[in-house]
Design a protein around this motif. Sequence first.
Motif, PDB file in Angstrom:
ATOM      1  N   ALA A  56       0.835  -1.205   0.000  1.00  0.00           N
ATOM      2  CA  ALA A  56       0.000   0.000   0.000  1.00  0.00           C
ATOM      3  C   ALA A  56       0.869   1.254   0.000  1.00  0.00           C
ATOM      4  O   ALA A  56       0.585   2.226  -0.712  1.00  0.00           O
ATOM      5  CB  ALA A  56      -0.925  -0.011   1.218  1.00  0.00           C
ATOM      6  N   HIS A  57       1.925   1.247   0.797  1.00  0.00           N
ATOM      7  CA  HIS A  57       2.806   2.413   0.844  1.00  0.00           C
ATOM      8  C   HIS A  57       3.607   2.556  -0.459  1.00  0.00           C
ATOM      9  O   HIS A  57       3.886   3.670  -0.906  1.00  0.00           O
ATOM     10  CB  HIS A  57       3.725   2.343   2.067  1.00  0.00           C
ATOM     11  N   ARG A  59       2.536   1.653  -3.470  1.00  0.00           N
ATOM     12  CA  ARG A  59       1.611   2.224  -4.468  1.00  0.00           C
ATOM     13  C   ARG A  59       1.443   3.724  -4.240  1.00  0.00           C
ATOM     14  O   ARG A  59       1.395   4.511  -5.198  1.00  0.00           O
ATOM     15  CB  ARG A  59       0.244   1.526  -4.383  1.00  0.00           C
ATOM     16  N   THR A  60       1.343   4.121  -2.984  1.00  0.00           N
ATOM     17  CA  THR A  60       1.198   5.539  -2.660  1.00  0.00           C
ATOM     18  C   THR A  60       2.445   6.307  -3.094  1.00  0.00           C
ATOM     19  O   THR A  60       2.358   7.429  -3.612  1.00  0.00           O
ATOM     20  CB  THR A  60       0.961   5.701  -1.143  1.00  0.00           C
ATOM     21  N   SER A  63       2.631   5.977  -7.152  1.00  0.00           N
ATOM     22  CA  SER A  63       1.395   6.228  -7.916  1.00  0.00           C
ATOM     23  C   SER A  63       1.258   5.244  -9.077  1.00  0.00           C
ATOM     24  O   SER A  63       0.905   5.598 -10.196  1.00  0.00           O
ATOM     25  CB  SER A  63       1.327   7.677  -8.428  1.00  0.00           C
ATOM     26  N   ARG A  64       1.572   3.981  -8.779  1.00  0.00           N
ATOM     27  CA  ARG A  64       1.425   2.894  -9.753  1.00  0.00           C
ATOM     28  C   ARG A  64       1.001   1.624  -9.013  1.00  0.00           C
ATOM     29  O   ARG A  64       1.330   1.463  -7.838  1.00  0.00           O
ATOM     30  CB  ARG A  64       2.777   2.547 -10.415  1.00  0.00           C
ATOM     31  N   LEU A  65       0.370   0.695  -9.757  1.00  0.00           N
ATOM     32  CA  LEU A  65       0.049  -0.611  -9.163  1.00  0.00           C
ATOM     33  C   LEU A  65       1.310  -1.387  -8.848  1.00  0.00           C
ATOM     34  O   LEU A  65       1.332  -2.187  -7.907  1.00  0.00           O
ATOM     35  CB  LEU A  65      -0.833  -1.434 -10.116  1.00  0.00           C
ATOM     36  N   ASN A  76       6.472   0.166   5.490  1.00  0.00           N
ATOM     37  CA  ASN A  76       5.350   0.753   6.234  1.00  0.00           C
ATOM     38  C   ASN A  76       5.768   2.035   6.948  1.00  0.00           C
ATOM     39  O   ASN A  76       4.911   2.722   7.487  1.00  0.00           O
ATOM     40  CB  ASN A  76       4.775  -0.259   7.237  1.00  0.00           C
ATOM     41  N   ARG A  77       7.068   2.378   6.918  1.00  0.00           N
ATOM     42  CA  ARG A  77       7.513   3.683   7.432  1.00  0.00           C
ATOM     43  C   ARG A  77       7.931   4.604   6.283  1.00  0.00           C
ATOM     44  O   ARG A  77       8.640   5.586   6.486  1.00  0.00           O
ATOM     45  CB  ARG A  77       8.632   3.486   8.453  1.00  0.00           C
ATOM     46  N   ARG A  78       7.550   4.222   5.074  1.00  0.00           N
ATOM     47  CA  ARG A  78       7.731   5.030   3.861  1.00  0.00           C
ATOM     48  C   ARG A  78       9.197   5.248   3.509  1.00  0.00           C
ATOM     49  O   ARG A  78       9.556   6.268   2.918  1.00  0.00           O
ATOM     50  CB  ARG A  78       6.982   6.384   3.983  1.00  0.00           C
ATOM     51  N   MET A  95       1.000  -7.088  -7.256  1.00  0.00           N
ATOM     52  CA  MET A  95       1.107  -6.639  -5.864  1.00  0.00           C
ATOM     53  C   MET A  95      -0.293  -6.384  -5.300  1.00  0.00           C
ATOM     54  O   MET A  95      -0.506  -5.513  -4.471  1.00  0.00           O
ATOM     55  CB  MET A  95       1.971  -5.377  -5.785  1.00  0.00           C
ATOM     56  N   LEU A  96      -1.265  -7.202  -5.795  1.00  0.00           N
ATOM     57  CA  LEU A  96      -2.667  -7.055  -5.388  1.00  0.00           C
ATOM     58  C   LEU A  96      -3.199  -8.272  -4.640  1.00  0.00           C
ATOM     59  O   LEU A  96      -4.101  -8.144  -3.813  1.00  0.00           O
ATOM     60  CB  LEU A  96      -3.551  -6.823  -6.623  1.00  0.00           C
ATOM     61  N   ILE A  97      -2.655  -9.455  -4.961  1.00  0.00           N
ATOM     62  CA  ILE A  97      -3.233 -10.714  -4.474  1.00  0.00           C
ATOM     63  C   ILE A  97      -2.515 -11.178  -3.208  1.00  0.00           C
ATOM     64  O   ILE A  97      -1.285 -11.154  -3.124  1.00  0.00           O
ATOM     65  CB  ILE A  97      -3.140 -11.789  -5.587  1.00  0.00           C
ATOM     66  N   ALA A  98      -3.306 -11.627  -2.225  1.00  0.00           N
ATOM     67  CA  ALA A  98      -2.767 -12.095  -0.941  1.00  0.00           C
ATOM     68  C   ALA A  98      -1.968 -13.379  -1.117  1.00  0.00           C
ATOM     69  O   ALA A  98      -2.227 -14.175  -2.027  1.00  0.00           O
ATOM     70  CB  ALA A  98      -3.918 -12.337   0.031  1.00  0.00           C
ATOM     71  N   GLN A 137       1.071  -8.254   2.318  1.00  0.00           N
ATOM     72  CA  GLN A 137       0.805  -8.423   0.887  1.00  0.00           C
ATOM     73  C   GLN A 137       2.152  -8.645   0.210  1.00  0.00           C
ATOM     74  O   GLN A 137       3.031  -7.787   0.276  1.00  0.00           O
ATOM     75  CB  GLN A 137       0.156  -7.155   0.344  1.00  0.00           C
TER      76      GLN A 137
ATOM     77  N   ARG B  59      -9.565  -8.521  -2.472  1.00  0.00           N
ATOM     78  CA  ARG B  59      -9.313  -8.548  -3.929  1.00  0.00           C
ATOM     79  C   ARG B  59      -9.236  -9.980  -4.436  1.00  0.00           C
ATOM     80  O   ARG B  59      -9.749 -10.308  -5.516  1.00  0.00           O
ATOM     81  CB  ARG B  59      -8.008  -7.800  -4.252  1.00  0.00           C
ATOM     82  N   GLY B 151      -1.341   0.906 -15.396  1.00  0.00           N
ATOM     83  CA  GLY B 151      -1.173   0.756 -13.952  1.00  0.00           C
ATOM     84  C   GLY B 151      -0.905   2.056 -13.214  1.00  0.00           C
ATOM     85  O   GLY B 151      -0.754   2.044 -11.989  1.00  0.00           O
TER      86      GLY B 151
END
Lengths: 208, 208
Positions: A56-57, A59-60, A63-65, A76-78, A95-98, A137, B59, B151
């Motif tokens: 999630a971080h 992607r943020t 700005s891409r999947l 998680n600390r960017r 990077m979407l599927i568990a 993930q 997802r 993406g």
Amino acid sequence: MTTTSYPEPVLVPARQARSVLLRTGDRLRITDVAGGQVGDVFAYHADDLTEQHSAAHTRTHTSRLFPALGEAFVTNRRRPILTYLADTSPGDHDMLIAACDPERYAAYGDPGHASCAENLIRALAERGHPAPSHIPQPINVFMRIPVAADGALSWLAAPTRPGDAITLRAEMPCLVVVSSCPQDHNVINGAGPSPLSLTVLTTEEKNR
Amino acid sequence: MTTTSYPEPVLVPARQARSVLLRTGDRLRITDVAGGQVGDVFAYHADDLTEQHSAAHTRTHTSRLFPALGEAFVTNRRRPILTYLADTSPGDHDMLIAACDPERYAAYGDPGHASCAENLIRALAERGHPAPSHIPQPINVFMRIPVAADGALSWLAAPTRPGDAITLRAEMPCLVVVSSCPQDHNVINGAGPSPLSLTVLTTEEKNR
């Protein structure tokens, strides 16, 4: 000229996981030995596993999947943990599927089946770490999950050819776990689970 | 005829979070009071917070970036926790972008800014729960992050009109935290952070 150690590649047997420790600047090459195999990749700060790669971080941040070549995966600390350095595969990664887990195979009516979540827990235990409370993930290398315009996901076979590889550079000291995904209830692993190979290229190696 | 209690709506002030406890079958309506406001939604099993909504598992379950109406959000144990029941908004929601956190605002040069991650921690503390070691990927209601064919993600203003609402049905006893996202360093919250409103419709309420 300095003599540098060049570690032997680590074979990740089909349906299992292995881990490597990387120093900042080391590169990790993940090779799909026979082709058509998904690898679930998990990355942790080597000295503090509470800092870990976060899709999630990332992607943020990008700005891409999925990052573009040259871009970083972040924690998680960017903070950057790995850079997507090189790729000889067709370039399909997810990077979407568990990660698959015991509940996934129980739903198929196949309890006791190997899973990437359990492979991760086992690989961490082999390094002396307790079972994590959270299965991140994964970075699913070579996994082909196209996203349609309406957000629908398709599950396709990994298009990798034998010897295709992705290379990641460590941006902090990190512990990377790679699981040769044991999924054989759908088509993602093509003809069936097969091995991956991990090659660590050290900083010295890179410069010689 | 049974007299049923109909709880007052809970106001989620701009930049803050509030939580509600839902019984199985209860419905939660999240209303964007003034329009143009993103809500970060986190859902936990009420009796065991180690079971929680997982975007990656949802997802995988739905084969979509975001569930379709009538589909369920599932937990990290692959069990339905909330169903996407109704929606009067334009239908833009996100499940890709991480909750904003202190590191996010530090990177803007704005330390001390309110964040959805800290709002979550505070809301859990108010229910007597310790700070979680993992901030889950939120369900970002009303957040407009279109995904291009290559993406790439775009960050756009929430297109919600005043009074637009999304309704979720609890599929297990759950604690749901909703944060009125305090992000004001980009355009996602339109004219700026504003309140949300939470209405719990009980099972009895539904049938009267």
